[in-house]
Design a protein around this motif. Structure first.
Motif, PDB file in Angstrom:
ATOM      1  N   PHE A 238       0.806  -1.222   0.000  1.00  0.00           N
ATOM      2  CA  PHE A 238       0.000   0.000   0.000  1.00  0.00           C
ATOM      3  C   PHE A 238       0.835   1.266   0.000  1.00  0.00           C
ATOM      4  O   PHE A 238       0.354   2.333  -0.368  1.00  0.00           O
ATOM      5  CB  PHE A 238      -0.911   0.006   1.237  1.00  0.00           C
ATOM      6  CG  PHE A 238      -0.176   0.245   2.524  1.00  0.00           C
ATOM      7  CD1 PHE A 238       0.044   1.542   2.985  1.00  0.00           C
ATOM      8  CD2 PHE A 238       0.337  -0.818   3.266  1.00  0.00           C
ATOM      9  CE1 PHE A 238       0.732   1.766   4.173  1.00  0.00           C
ATOM     10  CE2 PHE A 238       1.029  -0.601   4.438  1.00  0.00           C
ATOM     11  CZ  PHE A 238       1.229   0.704   4.896  1.00  0.00           C
ATOM     12  N   ARG A 239       2.092   1.174   0.456  1.00  0.00           N
ATOM     13  CA  ARG A 239       2.849   2.398   0.690  1.00  0.00           C
ATOM     14  C   ARG A 239       3.074   3.243  -0.563  1.00  0.00           C
ATOM     15  O   ARG A 239       3.284   4.438  -0.482  1.00  0.00           O
ATOM     16  CB  ARG A 239       4.196   2.063   1.327  1.00  0.00           C
ATOM     17  CG  ARG A 239       4.071   1.571   2.768  1.00  0.00           C
ATOM     18  CD  ARG A 239       5.427   1.190   3.310  1.00  0.00           C
ATOM     19  NE  ARG A 239       6.023   0.116   2.495  1.00  0.00           N
ATOM     20  CZ  ARG A 239       7.320  -0.099   2.370  1.00  0.00           C
ATOM     21  NH1 ARG A 239       8.192   0.684   2.997  1.00  0.00           N
ATOM     22  NH2 ARG A 239       7.756  -1.095   1.614  1.00  0.00           N
ATOM     23  N   TRP A 241       0.905   3.704  -2.997  1.00  0.00           N
ATOM     24  CA  TRP A 241      -0.352   4.039  -3.671  1.00  0.00           C
ATOM     25  C   TRP A 241      -1.127   5.149  -2.990  1.00  0.00           C
ATOM     26  O   TRP A 241      -1.169   5.234  -1.762  1.00  0.00           O
ATOM     27  CB  TRP A 241      -1.250   2.791  -3.730  1.00  0.00           C
ATOM     28  CG  TRP A 241      -0.635   1.664  -4.510  1.00  0.00           C
ATOM     29  CD1 TRP A 241       0.289   0.770  -4.049  1.00  0.00           C
ATOM     30  CD2 TRP A 241      -0.857   1.351  -5.889  1.00  0.00           C
ATOM     31  NE1 TRP A 241       0.654  -0.100  -5.061  1.00  0.00           N
ATOM     32  CE2 TRP A 241      -0.043   0.230  -6.213  1.00  0.00           C
ATOM     33  CE3 TRP A 241      -1.665   1.886  -6.888  1.00  0.00           C
ATOM     34  CZ2 TRP A 241      -0.026  -0.337  -7.483  1.00  0.00           C
ATOM     35  CZ3 TRP A 241      -1.652   1.309  -8.149  1.00  0.00           C
ATOM     36  CH2 TRP A 241      -0.830   0.212  -8.439  1.00  0.00           C
ATOM     37  N   LEU A 242      -1.788   5.955  -3.817  1.00  0.00           N
ATOM     38  CA  LEU A 242      -2.826   6.834  -3.309  1.00  0.00           C
ATOM     39  C   LEU A 242      -3.922   5.970  -2.678  1.00  0.00           C
ATOM     40  O   LEU A 242      -4.126   4.828  -3.103  1.00  0.00           O
ATOM     41  CB  LEU A 242      -3.399   7.678  -4.446  1.00  0.00           C
ATOM     42  CG  LEU A 242      -2.434   8.746  -4.974  1.00  0.00           C
ATOM     43  CD1 LEU A 242      -2.866   9.250  -6.339  1.00  0.00           C
ATOM     44  CD2 LEU A 242      -2.335   9.900  -3.973  1.00  0.00           C
ATOM     45  N   SER A 243      -4.629   6.515  -1.727  1.00  0.00           N
ATOM     46  CA  SER A 243      -5.632   5.725  -1.015  1.00  0.00           C
ATOM     47  C   SER A 243      -6.692   5.173  -1.974  1.00  0.00           C
ATOM     48  O   SER A 243      -7.010   3.985  -1.963  1.00  0.00           O
ATOM     49  CB  SER A 243      -6.287   6.602   0.060  1.00  0.00           C
ATOM     50  OG  SER A 243      -7.266   5.883   0.747  1.00  0.00           O
ATOM     51  N   ASP A 244      -7.217   6.010  -2.848  1.00  0.00           N
ATOM     52  CA  ASP A 244      -8.209   5.539  -3.825  1.00  0.00           C
ATOM     53  C   ASP A 244      -7.603   4.502  -4.770  1.00  0.00           C
ATOM     54  O   ASP A 244      -8.297   3.589  -5.233  1.00  0.00           O
ATOM     55  CB  ASP A 244      -8.733   6.705  -4.680  1.00  0.00           C
ATOM     56  CG  ASP A 244      -9.679   7.612  -3.911  1.00  0.00           C
ATOM     57  OD1 ASP A 244     -10.002   7.306  -2.755  1.00  0.00           O
ATOM     58  OD2 ASP A 244     -10.097   8.630  -4.488  1.00  0.00           O
ATOM     59  N   TRP A 246      -5.204   2.356  -4.028  1.00  0.00           N
ATOM     60  CA  TRP A 246      -5.055   1.088  -3.304  1.00  0.00           C
ATOM     61  C   TRP A 246      -6.409   0.374  -3.188  1.00  0.00           C
ATOM     62  O   TRP A 246      -6.497  -0.853  -3.341  1.00  0.00           O
ATOM     63  CB  TRP A 246      -4.453   1.373  -1.926  1.00  0.00           C
ATOM     64  CG  TRP A 246      -4.151   0.155  -1.107  1.00  0.00           C
ATOM     65  CD1 TRP A 246      -4.627  -0.135   0.118  1.00  0.00           C
ATOM     66  CD2 TRP A 246      -3.280  -0.930  -1.465  1.00  0.00           C
ATOM     67  NE1 TRP A 246      -4.129  -1.330   0.561  1.00  0.00           N
ATOM     68  CE2 TRP A 246      -3.297  -1.855  -0.391  1.00  0.00           C
ATOM     69  CE3 TRP A 246      -2.492  -1.226  -2.590  1.00  0.00           C
ATOM     70  CZ2 TRP A 246      -2.567  -3.047  -0.406  1.00  0.00           C
ATOM     71  CZ3 TRP A 246      -1.762  -2.412  -2.610  1.00  0.00           C
ATOM     72  CH2 TRP A 246      -1.809  -3.301  -1.522  1.00  0.00           C
ATOM     73  N   GLU A 247      -7.467   1.141  -2.965  1.00  0.00           N
ATOM     74  CA  GLU A 247      -8.808   0.535  -2.960  1.00  0.00           C
ATOM     75  C   GLU A 247      -9.115  -0.098  -4.312  1.00  0.00           C
ATOM     76  O   GLU A 247      -9.706  -1.175  -4.388  1.00  0.00           O
ATOM     77  CB  GLU A 247      -9.873   1.594  -2.648  1.00  0.00           C
ATOM     78  CG  GLU A 247      -9.843   2.139  -1.238  1.00  0.00           C
ATOM     79  CD  GLU A 247      -9.886   1.043  -0.186  1.00  0.00           C
ATOM     80  OE1 GLU A 247     -10.725   0.132  -0.301  1.00  0.00           O
ATOM     81  OE2 GLU A 247      -9.048   1.077   0.742  1.00  0.00           O
ATOM     82  N   LYS A 250      -7.233  -3.380  -4.885  1.00  0.00           N
ATOM     83  CA  LYS A 250      -7.830  -4.503  -4.162  1.00  0.00           C
ATOM     84  C   LYS A 250      -9.166  -4.909  -4.749  1.00  0.00           C
ATOM     85  O   LYS A 250      -9.457  -6.087  -4.933  1.00  0.00           O
ATOM     86  CB  LYS A 250      -7.979  -4.135  -2.675  1.00  0.00           C
ATOM     87  CG  LYS A 250      -6.647  -4.103  -1.935  1.00  0.00           C
ATOM     88  CD  LYS A 250      -6.830  -3.904  -0.431  1.00  0.00           C
ATOM     89  CE  LYS A 250      -7.382  -2.514  -0.164  1.00  0.00           C
ATOM     90  NZ  LYS A 250      -7.601  -2.277   1.275  1.00  0.00           N
TER      91      LYS A 250
ATOM     92  N   LYS D 381      -1.730  10.583   0.947  1.00  0.00           N
ATOM     93  CA  LYS D 381      -2.377   9.547   0.144  1.00  0.00           C
ATOM     94  C   LYS D 381      -3.781   9.937  -0.312  1.00  0.00           C
ATOM     95  O   LYS D 381      -4.395   9.219  -1.085  1.00  0.00           O
ATOM     96  CB  LYS D 381      -2.374   8.210   0.876  1.00  0.00           C
ATOM     97  CG  LYS D 381      -3.361   8.044   1.985  1.00  0.00           C
ATOM     98  CD  LYS D 381      -3.229   6.612   2.556  1.00  0.00           C
ATOM     99  CE  LYS D 381      -4.239   6.377   3.668  1.00  0.00           C
ATOM    100  NZ  LYS D 381      -4.146   5.012   4.226  1.00  0.00           N
ATOM    101  N   PHE D 382      -4.271  11.071   0.142  1.00  0.00           N
ATOM    102  CA  PHE D 382      -5.601  11.522  -0.288  1.00  0.00           C
ATOM    103  C   PHE D 382      -5.551  12.587  -1.376  1.00  0.00           C
ATOM    104  O   PHE D 382      -6.575  13.155  -1.735  1.00  0.00           O
ATOM    105  CB  PHE D 382      -6.368  12.052   0.927  1.00  0.00           C
ATOM    106  CG  PHE D 382      -6.574  10.997   1.964  1.00  0.00           C
ATOM    107  CD1 PHE D 382      -7.421   9.927   1.695  1.00  0.00           C
ATOM    108  CD2 PHE D 382      -5.906  11.033   3.164  1.00  0.00           C
ATOM    109  CE1 PHE D 382      -7.598   8.920   2.637  1.00  0.00           C
ATOM    110  CE2 PHE D 382      -6.076  10.025   4.111  1.00  0.00           C
ATOM    111  CZ  PHE D 382      -6.924   8.971   3.845  1.00  0.00           C
TER     112      PHE D 382
END
Lengths: 426, 426, 426, 426
Positions: A238-239, A241-244, A246-247, A250, D381-382
């Motif tokens: 995850f480190r 990736w942007l949060s969106d 990484w979602e 997955k 990350k956002f």
């Protein structure tokens, strides 16, 4: 451009849409495997309806529509032109048939040619300007035709090939040059289209931006370099990736770029010439913004802004000629070695091969005003939640691109020919 | 049935699938507008793969599949035969092309004919039995072909017609007889198939059921009668509906049967011969179980059980001959008046026209055992959450139905030719 | 039952709802982890609103609602009583608070007691009948309270216990008797409630059914027997499953009954007294119809029909007394050995412990008519796409069950105490 | 800030979270009506776990977690700290109870106070810096507590009030000044936090941006002005909306800002003091970016960029003191007239009242690098698909904001106190 020049230009562009579809079977024209990917038949009809709605219907007295339902069937997103089929239902229509759609095309082409010859001189300047816009619109759909056909073929377990493997133009391959970073000085730059030719309204007004000193990679990221990221576990950590992003990784189960496939320990890539071994020296393509950004993060670099990209391209005096565009009929990004015979400049692969993700959001330039009417729906209403890409791809026509051209997509889209060029602070 | 008889039967059934598709354009073969509705091409391929999987592959030594991917593409739901394309993705495949699928059909037909001639005498009895089952399977898909084509055409805003309006066989119309209720005495009855011919395993074992005295309507509910329900606000009053039915009405926005349309205050119905004025005397069709049950509730009646239906049909000595089946090429239920010349019996329209919803859940008969292997997947595994329909429709082949035939669908399905016959307690 | 008897009965039932909630924290009352599972607070309010809507509002002149919004908040599915909160939004309401809801309960209880004492003699017989129905309704919600509380606690990673482990009544365990099949002769039987006491409308009319000779297992399937199915790969082999069941297994990732958990190679089960080692001799519970049917299929047996179950129970002269019902405060099915001291009959565990899935669809009995008005919404509108269960469970009040009692649930539901008894053809 | 100052600051911030929750019933703490809105209990737990994970667990030798499951229950999105409950399932947990959560808070507060006193001098500087960050983190959750409580109360049909109507501080209302546009000169500006106090990493590095001449409205858009847009049909005319915005309007059925309600022809607004008549002079709030942009479009203006906003605020020398922040306990934006007694400056309402949408995408500043470890997950990350808001709101603590503060939300979010200030090109 006078009337006969416009006629020739018009006929040339129209023909490309048909050339692109020539290798298809009738069945290939009607499929919509995902919402983003329209049936080729729809593109052919839509790019004909567009002239009818903008020109024939407005400029020919008592014009009666070629078919009363085609506006519903072939309108894409123009609220100004009324209701239309839902975007995700384009693939539910077997009719009009391909042949009927081709007849529609022919009829529109003919009437447009006549209109080009006969339109009142007083209306000519604006008409010409809008016809050129409409031709650029058709060229955008030509790129979509190629990428949609690729997606349609790739999702079929029979894996048909659009063109025969081995049919690509011969190339001579030089060694791949190392990736180097070229320095560009900061300052206040004028950004936006400054020439006399055609441009989209989103490339204007020309306006000032402050650009800091920056460094730009001399070439695109290659499949081999991206494969290192994949094999280092980049899609499982995850480190980077942007949060969106990484979602998305997955949720979608992404493990590599779209069209990559590992067979017996070896990487392959589905291309418009069928499944082929991954060429480690060719530019990586079919990556989303999330993947481009994650790769840059893993590399300790970043993506360039669109202003940086434009400043560098202008400084290098780049011209579309010679780039790996649609016109060269490769239909796939080429290893840099292939180009070196032709382009001695230090900054390679900026134009053609793949659209390059920038870290700039697609927003209006300072002073931009959306025009009234249907053409106002062309660009302005999409200026949110998308990122800018620059440079054109192997599916873009050479005469359809410019160094100021702003392409844009949502951050999770992968089915276009999109790749990565890295940057650093200066 | 000897070998040459089976060959003729086989060829006759195979031809019907192709006859049904003859009016289609290539584009019509590939569309899947909703999950339930498969592309016609898929039906053609599936009904060919079925023989390959069940016979050629099992009985011909060293048989090699016609195409390595067709099992994946054309398997429907047989877990025994391995992985397959998701049901809702059948419409994402442009290949194999229609022509390739037809070639596949031809090759399978030829090999099956040869196998019928040459199979070892010891294997013949079971082989013959299973071939007849497989032909009945193809006949089921022929009905689906017609109803799927209808759905494909109906969802297209151009509203193409499968057959030209006016092409139906001429009919002579008598006045519509009143609806009357015929009495049938109760008692312990033997239910299930008792003859020597073909039957599906779900029609057996023959077993006893206690049936109470009951009354059955002499004919089907008409469009006119159902329209009264619609116009009395039936679709806006929860009191007539099962709870799940009412949820469905609200969620789907149902206001009338599938394919009904109100234009300028008048009701129309989309048919395989295009949009036509609603014939008030023709049987209502394309209703779900929920609608059939709600109509019965509103009428103060009920639907018959499948045992009642079978008892009545047997008492009346009904035979499929003469019914409005596929063979008569009407492709739509007919007003009862049309049939009166031919059928003087008091119990009308039991066979053909529309499948009749019963209030019986589709469950195994007493003593039923699912067979082992792929044929065990044919019927038994669907015996839950569906309701039984009886009698065949205008899209069923006359030689494919029996009074013991148990058709079954989920309670919200409407795209088959399904109608309503009312009953009362005796 | 006279007025003072009804008052005592009324108060006794009302108290049970409150007793069940006594161990809860305030926070436990407001949670709705899935749509099926309502907040305990909602059950307490709903079972109070029900008396208000059916009795107080109808029978007390100028009655004004306790709170103008409670009908919206506490109506479950009664269209007759107007709009109401969506079922899946019950857990979005923090107010009315638990205390306010309890005050509402107390006020309704008081007014009902007064009404029982004072209602006009002319209205008394029907009133009494409907109050008894409403008390049975509250008893149904008491069972739901227990199963919903269990679900709420089970989904919490802290795994709170509703009651302390070890607080269950002491039991003396005999050896588990072997499973044997008892024979019952076929014939025409009268099915349905024939007594003078309370019954639901769905248990009537008494009507004839033909029942074939059959055999019924002398006891419930145990955890140990079901574990054999699990460990033999039953959840990974499509052959045992109905098609819809197999889809559910895959979609939900089922690997064992609800609340089973494998920790360090050993099976545990979440109970109302927390996580406990799986008792191999206790009846399996929290299985869906799909699982019950698959287990029977794997065992080479089948589930009984509801008529068979009723015939056997009547033949054995079973009475609810002594069964493992709510009243015994076990709150979990007990190994058969525990009961043997008390019940020497050959047919064990028919009443209490777990509801037993039958292979009968929940449909109206012959002659059944839905009553008009709100009480018509109680049972009739759910008679589709559900299967019947018989016998009551450890969460049912002993005075709430009968051998003719028809419980019903969709085929994928697991959160009730539901188990398996096997049958065979005779 | 020395140790005792930090302790006082720490205790002061901790207390505010508890003060905010003081008016709640226990039931109000556990509800999650939509994914965005967390249960108040969760915020209280999360802001305690945060100190445990960042400080206690890292800095106290052999620290053992307060409860082994709380990290799972109270982690929000920190991948670095392991698995956690799904975001949309926070409302499925009744335990830990409110009281247990408060005990957890108290325990963490105590241990943190001790740690502040005792931590090794060598670690003090970094520790202090991170504690201050964690306190700012808690302040962000205090704003969320207020907006989540508002949403929880607003979705309840009983419409509970968080505070009694009339409990707001008395205000003296001057006439509403006209909207005027103030001129700001363009040029290259330094953007970003330049002081010595606390800032988030996303406010740095200080970097240059070219800003064109621009004009900024002297005050916020009022309810009255926005109502004109609503009543002119703004929510029914696609021309004012971004394409994604228009889709959202149609899908969600938006007709006005969140919490607006038309009753008998008059507009009301749900507030933390219950339903109140819409105050035409108060700033409009609870609008999404889509609505802010559409209103600006309809007005012939635009939203400011974040750089413009910052340039103007800095030019005006604005300070948070005196703004309508949490500290003033209004809990709702106030009409400008209320403030005029206090603030004579020409540029009103920049700080407090409502967060102001800018047309700037939330992206990293030039030179920004995400830090390693959990704190790197805080902001970086956002930085995609969100837009920047500036200025703080009536739910923000005055000591939590700065003119360089970058708040950010997705373009469809409305449940925060967000409003509109218009701008024009200079």
């Amino acid at each position: 451009m006078n009337r006969s020049q416009l006629t020739r230009y018009f006929l040339r562009v129209r023909k490309v849409s048909e050339d692109i579809c020539a290798p298809l079977e009738v069945e290939d024209y009607v499929i919509q495997p995902i919402m983003d990917v329209s049936p080729p038949k729809w593109h052919l009809g839509h790019t004909s309806w567009f002239y009818e709605a903008l020109f024939l219907d407005k400029l020919i007295p008592d014009y009666s529509a070629y078919h009363p339902d085609y506006a519903f069937v072939f309108n894409s997103y123009y609220e100004s032109f009324g209701t239309r089929i839902q975007r995700d239902s384009r693939g539910t229509l077997s009719r009009p048939s391909v042949e009927e759609t081709m007849q529609f095309r022919a009829a529109i082409t003919e009437q447009m040619c006549e209109l080009i010859e006969t339109i009142d001189e007083a209306k000519w300047p604006e008409f010409r300007k809008h016809v050129i816009l409409a031709l650029n619109h058709e060229q955008q759909h030509q790129e979509l035709l190629l990428t949609d056909i690729k997606f349609i073929f790739a999702t079929n377990p029979l894996r048909p090939a659009y063109l025969a493997a081995g049919s690509e133009p011969a190339v001579y391959r030089n060694p791949l040059p190392d990736q180097r970073y070229l320095n560009f000085p900061g300052g206040v730059y004028e950004i936006g289209y400054q020439g006399e030719g055609f441009y989209y309204d989103n490339e204007r007004p020309v306006h000032k931006q402050y650009v800091h000193d920056f460094k730009l990679a001399n070439r695109l990221v290659t499949n081999g370099e991206y494969r290192d990221f994949v094999e280092a576990g980049g899609y499982r950590d995850f480190r980077y990736w942007l949060s969106d992003g990484w979602e998305t990784v997955k949720r979608e189960g992404w493990q590599a770029p779209l069209y990559w496939e590992k067979i017996d320990g070896e990487w392959y890539e589905f291309t418009l010439r069928g499944l082929q071994k991954l060429d480690a020296e060719a530019p990586v393509c079919h990556v989303s913004y999330f993947e481009a950004d994650a790769f840059a993060h893993w590399s300790g670099k970043r993506l360039p802004t669109e202003a940086e990209w434009e400043v560098a391209a202008r400084a290098a005096g780049l011209q579309p000629e010679g780039g790996n565009f649609y016109d060269r009929k490769h239909f796939h990004p080429r290893p840099l070695g292939d180009d070196l015979r032709r382009k001695p400049e230090p900054l390679h692969q900026m134009l053609g091969d793949v659209w390059e993700w920038t870290r700039s959001a697609y927003l209006p330039y300072h002073g931009y005003r959306q025009v009234e009417g249907p053409l106002g729906e062309y660009n302005g209403k999409f200026m949110i939640n998308q990122m800018v890409l620059r440079g054109g791809s192997c599916a873009t026509s050479a005469d359809h691109t410019r160094i100021t051209y702003r392409n844009f997509f949502q951050t999770d889209k992968r089915w276009q020919f999109k790749g990565i060029r890295l940057a650093e602070d200066g």
